[in-house]
Design a protein around this motif. Structure first.
Motif, PDB file in Angstrom:
ATOM      1  N   HIS A 162      78.937 -96.119   3.871  1.00 16.23           N
ATOM      2  CA  HIS A 162      77.388 -95.551   3.963  1.00 16.23           C
ATOM      3  C   HIS A 162      76.394 -96.554   3.698  1.00 16.23           C
ATOM      4  CE1 HIS A 162      77.997 -93.652   0.052  1.00 16.23           C
ATOM      5  NE2 HIS A 162      76.528 -93.832   0.094  1.00 16.23           N
ATOM      6  N   ASP A 163      75.266 -96.530   4.404  1.00 21.98           N
ATOM      7  CA  ASP A 163      74.252 -97.226   4.818  1.00 21.98           C
ATOM      8  C   ASP A 163      73.179 -96.065   4.034  1.00 21.98           C
ATOM      9  OD1 ASP A 163      71.591 -98.261   4.740  1.00 21.98           O
ATOM     10  OD2 ASP A 163      71.983 -99.186   6.533  1.00 21.98           O
ATOM     11  N   ARG A 164      72.418 -96.303   2.679  1.00 24.42           N
ATOM     12  CA  ARG A 164      72.017 -95.632   2.027  1.00 24.42           C
ATOM     13  C   ARG A 164      70.324 -95.587   3.105  1.00 24.42           C
ATOM     14  NH1 ARG A 164      74.520 -97.075  -2.582  1.00 24.42           N
ATOM     15  NH2 ARG A 164      75.059 -96.187  -3.402  1.00 24.42           N
ATOM     16  N   HIS A 165      69.888 -96.854   3.349  1.00 25.78           N
ATOM     17  CA  HIS A 165      68.427 -96.685   3.669  1.00 25.78           C
ATOM     18  C   HIS A 165      69.047 -95.859   5.305  1.00 25.78           C
ATOM     19  CE1 HIS A 165      67.040 -99.682   1.643  1.00 25.78           C
ATOM     20  NE2 HIS A 165      67.801-100.756   1.866  1.00 25.78           N
ATOM     21  N   LEU A 167      71.613 -93.121   6.464  1.00 20.83           N
ATOM     22  CA  LEU A 167      71.184 -92.337   5.596  1.00 20.83           C
ATOM     23  C   LEU A 167      69.692 -91.688   5.830  1.00 20.83           C
ATOM     24  CD1 LEU A 167      73.990 -92.318   3.291  1.00 20.83           C
ATOM     25  CD2 LEU A 167      74.071 -90.511   5.680  1.00 20.83           C
ATOM     26  N   ARG A 168      68.711 -91.848   4.705  1.00 20.58           N
ATOM     27  CA  ARG A 168      67.669 -91.307   4.955  1.00 20.58           C
ATOM     28  C   ARG A 168      66.886 -91.203   5.942  1.00 20.58           C
ATOM     29  NH1 ARG A 168      62.682 -94.335   2.555  1.00 20.58           N
ATOM     30  NH2 ARG A 168      61.174 -93.614   2.073  1.00 20.58           N
ATOM     31  N   VAL A 169      67.237 -91.628   6.379  1.00 20.69           N
ATOM     32  CA  VAL A 169      66.381 -91.785   7.875  1.00 20.69           C
ATOM     33  C   VAL A 169      66.908 -90.898   8.621  1.00 20.69           C
ATOM     34  CG1 VAL A 169      65.648 -93.098  10.201  1.00 20.69           C
ATOM     35  CG2 VAL A 169      65.545 -93.809   8.316  1.00 20.69           C
ATOM     36  N   LEU A 170      68.408 -90.500   8.964  1.00 21.20           N
ATOM     37  CA  LEU A 170      68.942 -88.964   9.467  1.00 21.20           C
ATOM     38  C   LEU A 170      68.581 -87.818   8.953  1.00 21.20           C
ATOM     39  CD1 LEU A 170      72.116 -91.426  10.399  1.00 21.20           C
ATOM     40  CD2 LEU A 170      70.656 -90.477  12.267  1.00 21.20           C
ATOM     41  N   ILE A 171      68.852 -88.192   7.654  1.00 22.63           N
ATOM     42  CA  ILE A 171      68.534 -87.396   6.548  1.00 22.63           C
ATOM     43  C   ILE A 171      66.728 -86.210   7.083  1.00 22.63           C
ATOM     44  CG2 ILE A 171      67.866 -85.755   4.847  1.00 22.63           C
ATOM     45  CD1 ILE A 171      70.448 -87.501   3.600  1.00 22.63           C
ATOM     46  N   LYS A 172      65.583 -87.291   6.534  1.00 20.21           N
ATOM     47  CA  LYS A 172      64.792 -86.895   7.671  1.00 20.21           C
ATOM     48  C   LYS A 172      64.596 -86.121   9.203  1.00 20.21           C
ATOM     49  CE  LYS A 172      61.806 -90.645   4.707  1.00 20.21           C
ATOM     50  NZ  LYS A 172      60.976 -91.695   4.939  1.00 20.21           N
TER      51      LYS A 172
END
Length: 253
Positions: A162-165, A167-172
């Motif tokens: 998983h790409d944390r970058h 994931l951060r965008v998708l969570i936002k």
């Protein structure tokens, strides 16, 4: 009616944006840029599900431009907070000057002017689209878009690499869309709290990664790299722990 609520919500965010911009211009507090960026993100989350509907999605494009233009400034703000916490005033001063110039440049930029003009025109544009029948089936359209965003997050959470970058965008996107359309998003109880915790943990990881990347270009930061590498590893572990419960909130169908 959903169009009425949509117009009202955007107008409220317009007020929040203009207030943040005024605070930033007046240098009244250190949270003005952060609050401006949050309002931009909330605005984009309201508008993202409207993509493809007539020409009313143009506002999201100009909001995105302001978000991108302000990102380096916010990264510098967070770095300054770190340097100040470590008592490194000698490293903070030149970056503070650059930050102040960048804030002024943002408020004088074409991106900011376009956003202000687009916000002023958007209610009339939205109402025109409504009169023309372009917004028929809007609830169904938005619900479909929100479900697609949640499905993307569910898939990303299960990616072994998983790409944390990302994931951060998708969570936002999912979190702010739920705030914008709670009756259409329909997330399980407690999910919003877990999304916020994961976003915060990923934000900590992102900040430390940014500092290390800047240290590659800015030699005076290099003595801090060892501490930041350890902090990055710790933040990565905390973010993985915060992400794990979200798999139950976002099952693959």
């Amino acid at each position: 009616m959903i169009v009425d609520r949509l117009v009202e919500h955007v107008l409220q965010l317009d007020v929040a944006l203009m207030a943040s911009g005024a605070r930033l211009q007046a240098r009244s507090d250190e949270e003005a840029l952060h609050d401006l960026r949050v309002a931009v993100r909330q605005l984009r989350s309201v508008l993202r599900p409207l993509r493809g509907l007539s020409d009313i999605d143009a506002l999201e494009v100009v909001a995105a431009a302001v978000g991108h233009a302000s990102t380096p400034l916010r990264d510098t703000e967070v770095l300054l907070q770190e340097l100040q916490a470590r008592g490194l005033a000698e490293l903070s001063a030149p970056r503070r000057q650059a930050l102040e110039a960048g804030r002024d440049a943002l408020l004088a930029s074409a991106e900011w002017l376009l956003l202000r003009n687009a916000l002023e025109a958007w209610p009339a544009v939205c109402r025109r689209a409504e009169r023309l029948g372009d917004l028929q089936g809007l609830r169904k359209h938005i619900r479909k878009r929100l479900a697609k965003q949640q499905r993307k997050l569910a898939e990303a959470l299960r990616d072994p690499a998983h790409d944390r970058h990302r994931l951060r965008v998708l969570i936002k996107r999912v979190r702010y869309a739920d705030e914008a359309y709670p009756e259409l998003s329909a997330l399980p109880a407690g999910t919003a709290k877990r999304l916020k915790a994961a976003q915060s943990a990923l934000g900590d990881w992102h900040d430390r990664l940014q500092w290390l990347q800047r240290a590659e270009r800015e030699a005076d930061l290099q003595p801090l790299c060892e501490a930041w590498r350890q902090a990055l590893a710790d933040a990565a572990q905390r973010s993985d722990q915060a992400l794990e419960p979200l798999c139950r909130d976002f099952p693959l169908e």
